[in-house]
Design an enzyme around this catalytic site. Structure first.
Site, mmCIF file in Angstrom:
data_model
loop_
_atom_site.group_PDB
_atom_site.id
_atom_site.type_symbol
_atom_site.label_atom_id
_atom_site.label_comp_id
_atom_site.label_asym_id
_atom_site.label_seq_id
_atom_site.Cartn_x
_atom_site.Cartn_y
_atom_site.Cartn_z
ATOM 1 N N ASP A 2 56.863 43.930 28.573
ATOM 2 C CA ASP A 2 57.391 45.081 29.325
ATOM 3 C C ASP A 2 57.391 46.325 28.453
ATOM 4 O O ASP A 2 56.990 47.413 28.887
ATOM 5 C CB ASP A 2 58.841 44.821 29.755
ATOM 6 C CG ASP A 2 58.927 43.742 30.822
ATOM 7 O OD1 ASP A 2 57.919 43.516 31.506
ATOM 8 O OD2 ASP A 2 60.006 43.145 30.954
ATOM 9 N N GLY A 30 30.078 44.245 44.832
ATOM 10 C CA GLY A 30 29.083 43.975 45.861
ATOM 11 C C GLY A 30 27.765 44.706 45.684
ATOM 12 O O GLY A 30 27.050 44.924 46.656
ATOM 13 N N LYS A 31 27.406 45.057 44.461
ATOM 14 C CA LYS A 31 26.141 45.759 44.248
ATOM 15 C C LYS A 31 24.958 44.853 44.564
ATOM 16 O O LYS A 31 24.069 45.222 45.325
ATOM 17 C CB LYS A 31 26.061 46.257 42.793
ATOM 18 C CG LYS A 31 27.127 47.264 42.446
ATOM 19 C CD LYS A 31 27.010 47.736 41.025
ATOM 20 C CE LYS A 31 27.312 46.657 40.017
ATOM 21 N NZ LYS A 31 28.689 46.151 40.065
ATOM 22 N N GLU A 62 64.517 39.089 35.293
ATOM 23 C CA GLU A 62 63.788 39.471 36.501
ATOM 24 C C GLU A 62 64.714 40.172 37.497
ATOM 25 O O GLU A 62 64.314 41.131 38.169
ATOM 26 C CB GLU A 62 63.128 38.260 37.159
ATOM 27 C CG GLU A 62 62.090 37.541 36.297
ATOM 28 C CD GLU A 62 61.002 38.454 35.752
ATOM 29 O OE1 GLU A 62 60.718 39.504 36.363
ATOM 30 O OE2 GLU A 62 60.446 38.132 34.688
HETATM 31 P P1 ADP Z 1 28.242 42.948 41.645
HETATM 32 O O1 ADP Z 1 28.686 44.315 42.060
HETATM 33 O O2 ADP Z 1 28.879 42.552 40.347
HETATM 34 O O3 ADP Z 1 26.780 42.747 41.695
HETATM 35 P P2 ADP Z 1 28.176 41.007 43.710
HETATM 36 O O4 ADP Z 1 27.361 41.745 44.670
HETATM 37 O O5 ADP Z 1 27.514 39.953 42.913
HETATM 38 O O6 ADP Z 1 28.911 41.990 42.729
HETATM 39 O O7 ADP Z 1 29.431 40.416 44.485
HETATM 40 C C1 ADP Z 1 29.945 39.158 44.195
HETATM 41 C C2 ADP Z 1 30.484 38.499 45.437
HETATM 42 O O8 ADP Z 1 31.649 39.158 45.904
HETATM 43 C C3 ADP Z 1 29.534 38.554 46.601
HETATM 44 O O9 ADP Z 1 28.661 37.478 46.565
HETATM 45 C C4 ADP Z 1 30.456 38.488 47.793
HETATM 46 O O10 ADP Z 1 30.786 37.149 48.062
HETATM 47 C C5 ADP Z 1 31.700 39.171 47.307
HETATM 48 N N1 ADP Z 1 31.757 40.571 47.767
HETATM 49 C C6 ADP Z 1 31.796 41.658 46.972
HETATM 50 N N2 ADP Z 1 31.892 42.790 47.706
HETATM 51 C C7 ADP Z 1 31.896 42.408 48.994
HETATM 52 C C8 ADP Z 1 31.960 43.117 50.242
HETATM 53 N N3 ADP Z 1 32.046 44.451 50.301
HETATM 54 N N4 ADP Z 1 31.945 42.398 51.385
HETATM 55 C C9 ADP Z 1 31.854 41.057 51.338
HETATM 56 N N5 ADP Z 1 31.789 40.347 50.215
HETATM 57 C C10 ADP Z 1 31.814 40.984 49.038
HETATM 58 ZN ZN ZN Z 2 59.944 41.762 32.358
#
Ligand code: ADP
Ligand code: ZN
Ligand code: MG
Length: 613
Positions: free
Chosen positions: A502, A209-210, A427
């Site tokens: 495994d 989510g950066k 399994e």
């Molecule tokens: P990166 O860290 O690679 O830049 P992104 O910000 O592009 O990641 O995240 C990709 C997608 O994952 C976002 O568009 C969102 O949909 C989802 N996502 C990631 N982290 C969160 C979060 N903390 N809350 C809600 N959605 C998230």
């Molecule tokens: Zn196995």
């Protein structure tokens, strides 16, 4: 880009050519009218051969009475036509039967008639150029604005995102809120002598989510927010990275207070002077320019540079120096509660069955990033549609967890009865060993539906996210890993290739215990782990193993010891509970899948004694 330019030039050429062709087809060169002298005209009028005259300026158009042939004649300027004819001896009587029309020369048509031939080519050229430029604008734009940063104001994003749309990441949000407040009320901070930070680096694994968080900052900030992806710097022409950087910073400075966001900064910010075969000049120049620009900020210039990377380890040290990206915000993979929150956010617009329990799903998805979870919900919705359902159920989501982690179920793969039986016992072995150990994670699911390359699988998951793991837990994991191998050996007096992954996993784990966690008694609390240094090729090639051959063989011995002990433990549990093993395997053969509660109910009857590994 250039291809586009050639294309539009070619297109214009083709259009011009066909226009010319058309024109020449329809435009017949008018027959040159025969010219009469004034005296000839006078003679014809006298003879009564003329039907009409049309006088336009100095030109007289003559239509004869017989075939209607056209002639022209020229008279003097400034003298009337009738006057002229009279001077040639024509009487009013002679003119009685001739229609005489005088054309007004100042008319619109006349003006157009004169102007159009001159203006038309110019007009056509203007149109052509307009056309070329319009065509070129899309693609070649960058060619014309050479070196200009391809910088986007964040309002370009379709939907506005705020902190509400970002689940979890509390600390990161806190940190960024501070930045936002710096920008909103810089005076408050400057007046007590606090320095506004210059750079904030968001770091974390992919999909945490950066980019999302940066967009949320844009939504919250209320100041201009400029966004560019570092890979764009180096994308097109060699040598523009540096000038683009300069432009981007200038734009941001002009709009101050503002935020400049550089996404994927590792694309240019990699450590300089490493890597084989020399550095990437373009990248280095761009990076240098970023450093120069960040240093060049006045102390009170209110521009904050936000950058994101998932490879902080490869970033050039100079970027991380104080005065540049001196603030760092770590984004971790979401923990169990954050996963729950992320799942909730992403299923807001999706109709759900009553049985959907986000807590359960969060438990089953350790290690999933936010992006993985968003994708998971989407996959589940697709599965539900394929099943003809109008809403998404818990099972759809579970199924898509398996699909995402192991690949789609291969129900069509033909498995012989013999193979199915081997898989079922394999399994069952994992599950039984797991149930027979004190420190093992609970079994969440056993399946003999083949997925991807796996014939079946047993899912052991901790009930809670763990940040620390003990030696006894590791030993339990090792024994569980051996469970399949052991069960096959006991049941069939034979071993299949099904256990290979495994064994590989167990060896990897055992090696980690010895070299990384200091959990071997013989070698003691020493780390032989150099993997953190081996981040990329440049250094990896130079760095050695870091320990002697003697130590290496000791490590191998210890790894072997761990594996052998795990094997013994697994064997003890499986061989002392043959009835339980058979019961699990038979149930699996019958229904292919065993969920946690079903398994626990089944195993309860056998009163397993739990031991330590
Ligand atoms: P990166 O860290 O690679 O830049 P992104 O910000 O592009 O990641 O995240 C990709 C997608 O994952 C976002 O568009 C969102 O949909 C989802 N996502 C990631 N982290 C969160 C979060 N903390 N809350 C809600 N959605 C998230
Ligand atoms: Zn196995
Ligand atoms: Mg990103």
């Amino acid at each position: 880009m250039e291809k586009n330019l050639y294309k539009s030039i070619l297109r214009v050429a083709v259009i011009l050519f066909s226009l010319t062709l058309l024109f020449s087809l329809f435009y017949q060169i008018p027959q040159e009218p025969k010219v009469l002298t004034l005296s000839e005209l006078a003679t014809k009028i006298e003879a009564g051969e003329v039907k009409s005259l049309e006088v336009a300026g100095e030109e007289i158009t003559i239509v004869l009475a017989d075939g209607g042939d056209e002639y022209t004649s020229q008279k003097e300027g400034g003298v009337g036509a009738v006057e002229t004819l009279t001077s040639f001896g024509i009487s009013a009587e002679d003119l009685k039967n001739v229609d005489i029309k005088i054309v007004d020369q100042s008319g619109f048509l006349f003006v157009m008639g004169v102007l159009l031939p001159t203006l038309l080519p110019i007009l056509i050229f203007v149109l052509i150029f307009w056309f070329i430029f319009r065509q070129a604008k899309g693609g070649v734009n960058q060619a014309f604005t050479f070196g200009r940063a391809n910088i986007h104001l964040f309002t370009n994003f379709k939907e506005k995102i705020t902190f509400k749309d970002v689940a979890g990441l509390k600390e990161a949000k806190q940190e960024l809120l501070e930045i936002v407040s710096f920008l909103k009320e810089p005076k408050k901070y400057l007046s007590i002598g606090a320095k506004i930070p210059r750079g904030v680096l968001l770091m974390g694994p992919p999909g945490t989510g950066k980019t999302l968080l940066a967009r949320a900052v844009a939504g919250e900030a209320g100041v201009p927010f400029f966004h560019l992806s570092a890979s764009e710097f180096v994308e097109m022409f060699v040598g523009v990275g540096a000038s683009r950087t300069r432009d981007a910073f200038n734009t941001a400075k002009k709009a101050a207070p503002s935020i400049l966001f550089i996404d994927e900064i590792d694309a240019v910010g990699r450590e300089r002077g490493t890597g084989l075969g020399g550095g990437h000049d373009e990248r280095e120049q761009t990076l240098n320019q970023i450093l120069v620009e960040m240093d060049g900020f006045d102390r009170d210039s209110k521009v904050i540079v936000l950058a994101a990377t998932n490879r902080p380890d490869v970033l050039d040290q100079a970027l991380l120096r104080p005065g540049r990206f001196d603030r760092r915000v770590y984004l971790d993979l979401p923990d169990i509660r954050e996963r729950e929150a992320i799942l909730k956010i992403h299923s807001q617009k999706i109709p759900l069955d009553k049985d959907v329990d986000f807590k359960k799903i969060a438990t089953r998805t350790p290690g999933f990033s936010g992006a993985d979870l968003a994708n998971l919900i989407n996959e589940a919705a697709i599965l539900a549609v394929q099943e003809g359902k109008k809403s998404v159920g818990l099972q759809n989501i579970y199924d898509s967890v398996e699909k995402v982690t192991l690949g789609p179920a291969r129900k069509s793969r033909l498995v012989s009865d013999k193979e199915r039986k081997i898989t079922a016992y394999h399994e069952a072995g994992h599950a039984l060993v797991s149930a027979g150990l004190k420190h093992s994670d609970p079994v969440h699911k056993i399946s003999i539906v083949s997925r991807g390359s796996a014939g079946g699988y047993t899912l052991n998951l901790p009930t809670e996210d763990r940040h620390l793991k003990t030696k006894s837990q590791f030993l339990a994991d090792l024994a569980v890993a051996m469970g399949g191998y052991v069960a096959e050996g006991i049941q069939f007096k034979d071993i299949s290739t099904g256990a290979s992954s495994d064994l590989k996993e167990a060896s990897r784990l055992a090696r980690m215990l010895v070299t990384k966690f200091g959990m071997s008694e013989k070698l003691g609390p020493v780390s032989f782990d150099r993997s953190d240094d081996h981040v990329f090729l440049g250094r990896d090639m130079i760095a050695g193993k870091g320990y002697s051959e003697e130590v290496a063989s000791k490590i191998d011995n210890e790894v072997e010891l761990f594996i052998n002990n795990a094997f013994k433990t697994a064997k003890k549990i499986v061989s002392s509970n043959p009835k339980a093993l058979k019961a699990i395997a038979d149930t699996l053969l019958k229904q292919e899948v065993l969920e946690q509660d079903q398994f626990e109910k089944l195993i309860k009857k056998f009163g397993l004694k739990q031991i330590s590994a």
